[in-house]
Scaffold this motif. Structure first.
Motif, PDB file in Angstrom:
ATOM      1  N   ASP A  92     -11.328   4.893  -7.353  1.00 22.10           N
ATOM      2  CA  ASP A  92      -9.997   4.546  -7.836  1.00 22.10           C
ATOM      3  C   ASP A  92      -9.483   3.287  -7.135  1.00 22.10           C
ATOM      4  O   ASP A  92      -9.842   3.032  -5.973  1.00 22.10           O
ATOM      5  CB  ASP A  92      -9.011   5.689  -7.533  1.00 22.10           C
ATOM      6  CG  ASP A  92      -9.242   6.902  -8.415  1.00 22.10           C
ATOM      7  OD1 ASP A  92      -9.983   6.780  -9.408  1.00 22.10           O
ATOM      8  OD2 ASP A  92      -8.670   7.953  -8.101  1.00 22.10           O
ATOM      9  N   HIS A  93      -8.655   2.535  -7.837  1.00 19.25           N
ATOM     10  CA  HIS A  93      -7.981   1.389  -7.224  1.00 19.25           C
ATOM     11  C   HIS A  93      -6.592   1.266  -7.825  1.00 19.25           C
ATOM     12  O   HIS A  93      -6.340   1.776  -8.925  1.00 19.25           O
ATOM     13  CB  HIS A  93      -8.762   0.096  -7.463  1.00 19.25           C
ATOM     14  CG  HIS A  93     -10.121   0.105  -6.815  1.00 19.25           C
ATOM     15  ND1 HIS A  93     -10.304   0.095  -5.454  1.00 19.25           N
ATOM     16  CD2 HIS A  93     -11.367   0.151  -7.358  1.00 19.25           C
ATOM     17  CE1 HIS A  93     -11.607   0.141  -5.182  1.00 19.25           C
ATOM     18  NE2 HIS A  93     -12.275   0.174  -6.320  1.00 19.25           N
ATOM     19  N   MET A  95     -10.000  -6.194  -0.586  1.00 20.58           N
ATOM     20  CA  MET A  95      -9.310  -6.128  -1.876  1.00 20.58           C
ATOM     21  C   MET A  95      -7.935  -6.795  -1.798  1.00 20.58           C
ATOM     22  O   MET A  95      -6.887  -6.153  -1.875  1.00 20.58           O
ATOM     23  CB  MET A  95      -9.178  -4.679  -2.350  1.00 20.58           C
ATOM     24  CG  MET A  95     -10.542  -4.046  -2.615  1.00 20.58           C
ATOM     25  SD  MET A  95     -10.432  -2.539  -3.575  1.00 20.58           S
ATOM     26  CE  MET A  95     -10.068  -3.187  -5.195  1.00 20.58           C
ATOM     27  N   CYS A 142      -4.917  -4.096  -3.132  1.00 20.76           N
ATOM     28  CA  CYS A 142      -5.046  -2.672  -3.445  1.00 20.76           C
ATOM     29  C   CYS A 142      -4.448  -1.906  -2.273  1.00 20.76           C
ATOM     30  O   CYS A 142      -4.748  -2.195  -1.117  1.00 20.76           O
ATOM     31  CB  CYS A 142      -6.525  -2.309  -3.630  1.00 20.76           C
ATOM     32  SG  CYS A 142      -6.793  -0.544  -3.945  1.00 20.76           S
ATOM     33  N   LEU A 183      -4.746   1.386  -1.620  1.00 24.04           N
ATOM     34  CA  LEU A 183      -5.440   2.591  -1.180  1.00 24.04           C
ATOM     35  C   LEU A 183      -6.010   2.383   0.225  1.00 24.04           C
ATOM     36  O   LEU A 183      -6.367   1.267   0.605  1.00 24.04           O
ATOM     37  CB  LEU A 183      -6.554   2.961  -2.164  1.00 24.04           C
ATOM     38  CG  LEU A 183      -6.073   3.249  -3.598  1.00 24.04           C
ATOM     39  CD1 LEU A 183      -7.162   3.960  -4.396  1.00 24.04           C
ATOM     40  CD2 LEU A 183      -4.797   4.065  -3.624  1.00 24.04           C
ATOM     41  N   HIS A 219      -8.645  -0.274   1.712  1.00 27.31           N
ATOM     42  CA  HIS A 219      -9.214  -1.176   0.703  1.00 27.31           C
ATOM     43  C   HIS A 219      -8.845  -2.634   0.925  1.00 27.31           C
ATOM     44  O   HIS A 219      -9.663  -3.531   0.741  1.00 27.31           O
ATOM     45  CB  HIS A 219      -8.796  -0.732  -0.706  1.00 27.31           C
ATOM     46  CG  HIS A 219      -9.471   0.528  -1.155  1.00 27.31           C
ATOM     47  ND1 HIS A 219      -9.566   0.899  -2.466  1.00 27.31           N
ATOM     48  CD2 HIS A 219     -10.092   1.502  -0.439  1.00 27.31           C
ATOM     49  CE1 HIS A 219     -10.211   2.053  -2.565  1.00 27.31           C
ATOM     50  NE2 HIS A 219     -10.527   2.441  -1.341  1.00 27.31           N
TER      51      HIS A 219
HETATM   52 CU   LIG Z   1      -8.912  -0.192  -4.017  1.00 31.12          CU
END
Ligand SMILES: [Cu+2]
Length: 120
Positions: free
Chosen positions: A60-61, A111, A101, A103, A106
């Motif tokens: 997931d992102h 990211m 991102c 998360l 990440h």
């Molecule tokens: Cu991500």
């Protein structure tokens, strides 16, 4: 057949919601995978914009987008599952924006990206 495909591709420009007065939005596609964000273009013009997050990865992102300015607000596209797409439609002011991102871990793993929104 070829003509109908071309019409389908141009469909966004023909949407009945578009009026003569409203400029078509600037479009940006952000491709996500483990662990990078790739932008379809490095700059867009200011004003209405559609940002699309496409998850090409296996995890997931999500996406946060924030102008580099004091008090700037953060725009978000919520979690996008692998193979799926998320979208954000907002008017963006001119400036330099950070994209990342949110998360866990990440961003630190790569990211993040920078977008320039040009005046005019
Ligand atoms: Cu991500």
């Amino acid at each position: 057949m070829r003509a109908s495909l071309a019409l389908a591709a141009a469909g966004l420009a023909l949407t009945p919601l578009a009026t003569a007065a409203a400029p078509s939005p600037a479009r940006l596609q952000v491709s996500a995978d483990e662990f990078s964000l790739a932008l379809s273009r490095l700059s867009i013009r200011s004003g209405p914009a559609v940002v699309e997050l496409v998850n090409y990865g296996e995890d997931d992102h999500d996406l946060a987008l924030r102008r580099v300015a004091p008090g700037a607000r953060t725009y978000r596209i919520g979690i996008v599952h692998p193979g799926r797409t998320g979208e954000l439609e907002r008017a963006l002011r001119a400036g330099r924006y950070r994209l990342w991102c949110t998360l866990a871990g990440h961003r630190a793993r790569g990211m993040s990206a920078t977008l320039v929104v040009r005046a005019g």
